[in-house]
Write a protein that holds these residues in place. Structure first.
Motif, PDB file in Angstrom:
ATOM      1  N   THR A  33       0.842  -1.195   0.000  1.00  0.00           N
ATOM      2  CA  THR A  33       0.000   0.000   0.000  1.00  0.00           C
ATOM      3  C   THR A  33       0.876   1.243   0.000  1.00  0.00           C
ATOM      4  O   THR A  33       1.298   1.705   1.055  1.00  0.00           O
ATOM      5  CB  THR A  33      -0.927   0.036   1.230  1.00  0.00           C
ATOM      6  OG1 THR A  33      -0.116  -0.079   2.411  1.00  0.00           O
ATOM      7  CG2 THR A  33      -1.934  -1.084   1.205  1.00  0.00           C
ATOM      8  N   SER A  36       0.262   4.009   2.457  1.00  0.00           N
ATOM      9  CA  SER A  36       0.619   3.901   3.873  1.00  0.00           C
ATOM     10  C   SER A  36       1.850   4.732   4.214  1.00  0.00           C
ATOM     11  O   SER A  36       2.040   5.113   5.367  1.00  0.00           O
ATOM     12  CB  SER A  36       0.869   2.431   4.245  1.00  0.00           C
ATOM     13  OG  SER A  36       2.043   1.939   3.617  1.00  0.00           O
ATOM     14  N   GLU A  40       2.920   8.635   7.151  1.00  0.00           N
ATOM     15  CA  GLU A  40       3.542   7.813   8.181  1.00  0.00           C
ATOM     16  C   GLU A  40       4.762   8.547   8.699  1.00  0.00           C
ATOM     17  O   GLU A  40       5.513   9.149   7.960  1.00  0.00           O
ATOM     18  CB  GLU A  40       3.966   6.459   7.614  1.00  0.00           C
ATOM     19  CG  GLU A  40       4.650   5.576   8.637  1.00  0.00           C
ATOM     20  CD  GLU A  40       5.154   4.265   8.046  1.00  0.00           C
ATOM     21  OE1 GLU A  40       6.088   3.706   8.629  1.00  0.00           O
ATOM     22  OE2 GLU A  40       4.620   3.831   7.015  1.00  0.00           O
ATOM     23  N   LEU A 175      -4.938   5.457   8.113  1.00  0.00           N
ATOM     24  CA  LEU A 175      -4.977   4.034   8.462  1.00  0.00           C
ATOM     25  C   LEU A 175      -6.290   3.409   7.997  1.00  0.00           C
ATOM     26  O   LEU A 175      -6.323   2.228   7.636  1.00  0.00           O
ATOM     27  CB  LEU A 175      -4.809   3.860   9.974  1.00  0.00           C
ATOM     28  CG  LEU A 175      -4.514   2.456  10.494  1.00  0.00           C
ATOM     29  CD1 LEU A 175      -3.223   1.918   9.904  1.00  0.00           C
ATOM     30  CD2 LEU A 175      -4.444   2.448  12.007  1.00  0.00           C
ATOM     31  N   ILE A 180      -1.758  -0.688   7.118  1.00  0.00           N
ATOM     32  CA  ILE A 180      -0.326  -0.427   7.040  1.00  0.00           C
ATOM     33  C   ILE A 180       0.340  -1.668   7.612  1.00  0.00           C
ATOM     34  O   ILE A 180       0.138  -2.011   8.776  1.00  0.00           O
ATOM     35  CB  ILE A 180       0.063   0.822   7.843  1.00  0.00           C
ATOM     36  CG1 ILE A 180      -0.635   2.062   7.264  1.00  0.00           C
ATOM     37  CG2 ILE A 180       1.582   1.016   7.842  1.00  0.00           C
ATOM     38  CD1 ILE A 180      -0.412   3.328   8.082  1.00  0.00           C
TER      39      ILE A 180
END
Length: 201
Positions: A33, A36, A40, A175, A180
């Motif tokens: 992904t 993600s 982050e 999320l 994630i």
């Protein structure tokens, strides 16, 4: 009215950059992904998203594919096994490890910069466009208390943990878009407070 969709565009560029790394290192697993990585933040791995950061994450990916434990202390300390793979990917580090994060602060050597220059520049343009697209005129719109108090991404970052104890700070809405997945244990990160509630239920 603009029809730009910055997250999908940036995610596509991240996937393209990852594929370029895979071209040179075929054992690197696919990036499940790309979204993600957007938003982050990990102090141990570096908080700023860049091509160099992507190479750092690729080191973790190859370590996971080989079954190599490349970190300790809940994922914060990057050990010499991490460094050995980082060197394979053209990343350098000073001789002495950082007391708390080990060999996490790796940088591209000259040959690696030359190899990936077109891809790195393309990703950098996408990152800049993403930042510009997400910049908001606060005089004309209201984004809530998180924006007023300096939280990036328009939301409060919370702690999410995986089964092996690694953790990241992430905006819950990011999320919610897709899991994630931890590169070490292959389990999804979950918001710590949610885990506590589930355990006590």
């Amino acid at each position: 009215m603009s029809t730009t969709q910055p997250v999908p565009v940036l995610a596509a560029e991240l996937a393209h950059a990852w594929a370029d790394i895979q071209r040179h290192h075929p054992e690197l697993p696919d990036l499940a992904t790309p979204e993600s990585l957007i938003g982050e933040s990990s102090s141990a791995c570096g908080s700023e998203l860049s091509f160099e950061r992507l190479l750092h994450e690729a080191v973790h990916g190859i370590a996971a594919a080989r079954g190599v434990r490349d970190t300790s202390r809940a994922g914060r300390y990057h050990n010499r096994r991490f460094l050995a793979i980082a060197e394979e990917l053209g990343l350098d580090h000073t001789d002495d490890p950082h007391p708390s994060s080990g060999f996490s602060l790796v940088t591209m050597n000259a040959e690696t910069r030359r190899r990936y220059r077109p891809t790195a520049e393309r990703l950098q343009r996408a990152l800049k466009a993403h930042v510009v697209a997400n910049a908001t005129d606060t005089k004309r719109s209201f984004r809530g208390p998180a924006a007023r108090h300096g939280s990036s991404g328009g939301g409060v970052r919370v702690k999410a943990v995986c089964e092996c104890g690694r953790n990241v700070r992430v905006v819950p809405s990011v999320l919610a878009q897709a899991p994630i997945v931890c590169g070490a244990c292959k389990k999804p990160f979950q918001i710590a407070e949610a885990l506590t509630v589930a355990a006590s239920a």
